[in-house]
Design an enzyme around this catalytic site. Sequence first.
Site, PDB file in Angstrom:
ATOM      1  N   GLY A 132       0.781  -1.351  -0.127  1.00 44.52           N
ATOM      2  CA  GLY A 132       0.244  -0.466  -0.498  1.00 44.52           C
ATOM      3  C   GLY A 132       0.869   0.632   0.115  1.00 44.52           C
TER       4      GLY A 132
ATOM      5  CD  GLN B 115       3.266   5.907   3.450  1.00 43.76           C
ATOM      6  OE1 GLN B 115       2.296   4.620   2.334  1.00 43.76           O
ATOM      7  NE2 GLN B 115       4.261   5.569   3.319  1.00 43.76           N
TER       8      GLN B 115
ATOM      9  CB  CYS C  24       4.654   1.944   7.436  1.00 44.96           C
ATOM     10  SG  CYS C  24       4.304   3.681   6.913  1.00 44.96           S
ATOM     11  CG  LEU C  25       6.534   1.558   1.635  1.00 49.63           C
ATOM     12  CD1 LEU C  25       6.279   1.733   0.135  1.00 49.63           C
ATOM     13  CD2 LEU C  25       7.670   0.264   1.311  1.00 49.63           C
TER      14      LEU C  25
ATOM     15  CG  HIS D 184      -0.854   1.226   7.670  1.00 47.39           C
ATOM     16  ND1 HIS D 184       0.205   0.257   8.453  1.00 47.39           N
ATOM     17  CD2 HIS D 184      -0.251   1.820   6.648  1.00 47.39           C
ATOM     18  CE1 HIS D 184       1.211   0.734   7.990  1.00 47.39           C
ATOM     19  NE2 HIS D 184       1.079   1.275   6.786  1.00 47.39           N
ATOM     20  CD  GLU D 185      -1.033   2.688   2.688  1.00 47.74           C
ATOM     21  OE1 GLU D 185      -1.139   3.331   2.764  1.00 47.74           O
ATOM     22  OE2 GLU D 185      -0.617   1.245   3.078  1.00 47.74           O
TER      23      GLU D 185
ATOM     24  CG  HIS E 235      -0.619   6.677   6.077  1.00 49.44           C
ATOM     25  ND1 HIS E 235       1.323   6.911   6.428  1.00 49.44           N
ATOM     26  CD2 HIS E 235       0.108   5.117   5.661  1.00 49.44           C
ATOM     27  CE1 HIS E 235       1.888   5.764   6.326  1.00 49.44           C
ATOM     28  NE2 HIS E 235       1.509   4.824   5.707  1.00 49.44           N
TER      29      HIS E 235
HETATM   30 ZN    ZN Z   1       2.287   2.991   6.317  1.00 53.63          ZN
END
Ligand code: ZN
Length: 178
Positions: free
Chosen positions: A46, A51, A102-103, A144-145, A148
């Site tokens: 994701g 991000q 998480c990236l 999760h997304e 964000h």
């Molecule tokens: Zn993330």
Amino acid sequence: MSMLEIVTLPAPILRKKTRPVTDFGPELQELIENMVETMRAANGVGLAAPQIGRSLRLAVIEDLPKEDDEGNEIPDSRDLYVIVNPEIVWESRDTVDGIEGCLSIPGYLGEVERAQSIRVRGQDRYGKKMRWRLKEWTARIFQHEIDHLDGVLYIDKLTDEANFWTEEAFQARFEEEE
Ligand code: ZN
């Protein structure tokens, strides 16, 4: 298409609530293509707009591959979701603990409790109204997304402060348990 730079903590944009998407024109379509490419190149499941430095209520999600009856991965069986202006409209009371990374927080993993299933309302990449019903792993990625998009990160929701590890520490702990 081009790769986008993934921003990491402590970038302030990761903590800001995003603006709704109102323009579904070519610029948005190109942004989405680039986000998908960037997510895949980073081996992510994701990627939310903050991000990559854009304060927009937009994320891309790619599910894990499905498996056949013998547990083998079916090629090209991953579902791609582009979610625009999503809102969680229902969550199950049943929850499940799971490990997330998480990236934007590279090298770390943590345990988070999430609703087991959810319903989400939003729009697709062209602005068409959509509803999604999701469960298990896919529901976790969506939660999760969507967090964000509200400036919330998984590290805010750890089951315990101690349940946060470097990837190496997690691996070592996992091997110990075996
Ligand atoms: Zn993330």
